[in-house]
Write a protein that holds these residues in place. Sequence first.
Motif, PDB file in Angstrom:
ATOM      1  N   GLN A   1       8.126 -11.304 -13.670  1.00 52.62           N
ATOM      2  CA  GLN A   1       9.099 -11.306 -12.584  1.00 52.62           C
ATOM      3  C   GLN A   1       9.801  -9.967 -12.422  1.00 52.62           C
ATOM      4  N   ASP A   2       9.640  -9.084 -13.386  1.00 54.45           N
ATOM      5  CA  ASP A   2      10.195  -7.739 -13.261  1.00 54.45           C
ATOM      6  C   ASP A   2       9.176  -6.752 -12.704  1.00 54.45           C
ATOM      7  N   LEU A   3       7.983  -7.246 -12.402  1.00 56.23           N
ATOM      8  CA  LEU A   3       6.910  -6.382 -11.941  1.00 56.23           C
ATOM      9  C   LEU A   3       6.818  -6.382 -10.415  1.00 56.23           C
ATOM     10  N   PRO A   4       6.310  -5.314  -9.821  1.00 58.94           N
ATOM     11  CA  PRO A   4       6.020  -5.339  -8.382  1.00 58.94           C
ATOM     12  C   PRO A   4       4.882  -6.312  -8.105  1.00 58.94           C
ATOM     13  N   ASP A   5       4.820  -6.783  -6.873  1.00 55.42           N
ATOM     14  CA  ASP A   5       3.814  -7.775  -6.516  1.00 55.42           C
ATOM     15  C   ASP A   5       2.407  -7.320  -6.864  1.00 55.42           C
ATOM     16  N   SER A   6       2.158  -6.040  -6.749  1.00 53.38           N
ATOM     17  CA  SER A   6       0.808  -5.531  -6.993  1.00 53.38           C
ATOM     18  C   SER A   6       0.382  -5.673  -8.446  1.00 53.38           C
ATOM     19  N   GLU A   7       1.356  -5.861  -9.374  1.00 55.29           N
ATOM     20  CA  GLU A   7       1.041  -5.905 -10.792  1.00 55.29           C
ATOM     21  C   GLU A   7       1.202  -7.295 -11.411  1.00 55.29           C
ATOM     22  N   ARG A   8       1.723  -8.244 -10.638  1.00 52.12           N
ATOM     23  CA  ARG A   8       1.977  -9.557 -11.226  1.00 52.12           C
ATOM     24  C   ARG A   8       0.939 -10.605 -10.836  1.00 52.12           C
TER      25      ARG A   8
END
Length: 217
Positions: free
Chosen positions: A119-126
């Motif tokens: 949840q602390d990641l940008p959408d591209s990494e989660r």
Amino acid sequence: MSTALDNLIRQRTGGAVNVRGVRVQILYTLHCALRAHASGAEWTVTPEGLEDVDVTVNGVAEHVQVKTSKNRWAPHHMKDALRSISEAAQASVGDPTRTFAVVVAGDANDGVCAIAARQDLPDSERAAPDATLAKLLRKVGADAALAAHLARTLEVVIIDSDALEDDLNRDVVEAFDAHPSSAPVVVQALAAFVLDRARSRTPFRAADLTQAYVSVA
């Protein structure tokens, strides 16, 4: 304090329980209450509510499953917690006043760490940890829509159960402006208070916690 609280748990429950699991759940419940109290918000904590602990702050409820394990946590070890969460969340999809969390105590592998950090990641990494969580949710009975919703919103927290008592000492100081030297005794007394509330599944609020604090401070 662990030994004293473990003995109290055995006395109050007749000993036929997972003592370590109950201890961690009670201490985490107390941690939630003290943090809410220190914030000055209006709050209610219900041990053994819809989930292991329900924490309502300013009208928003978080329903938390608290789990312990002697083994290193892997994603599939969370299935029991996710099953309970998915069943409870069926009626609350889209309700901004109800959220859900899984707290795991102990060492965790990279898969669980990735889910907890997603949840602390940008959408591209989660995308990958979201997909892992959604797959687990489908395996425990969640339909596609619920699995997708919880994969985006469910909070997963990893805690160090051995460090929890030190955290609670600091919580007591912050919540009640207690002297640090008295904190361990206060934490033990407040943990006993929470245990009694958990056994009766009785909610408590700021006034109740304050009364329990005053009785021992």
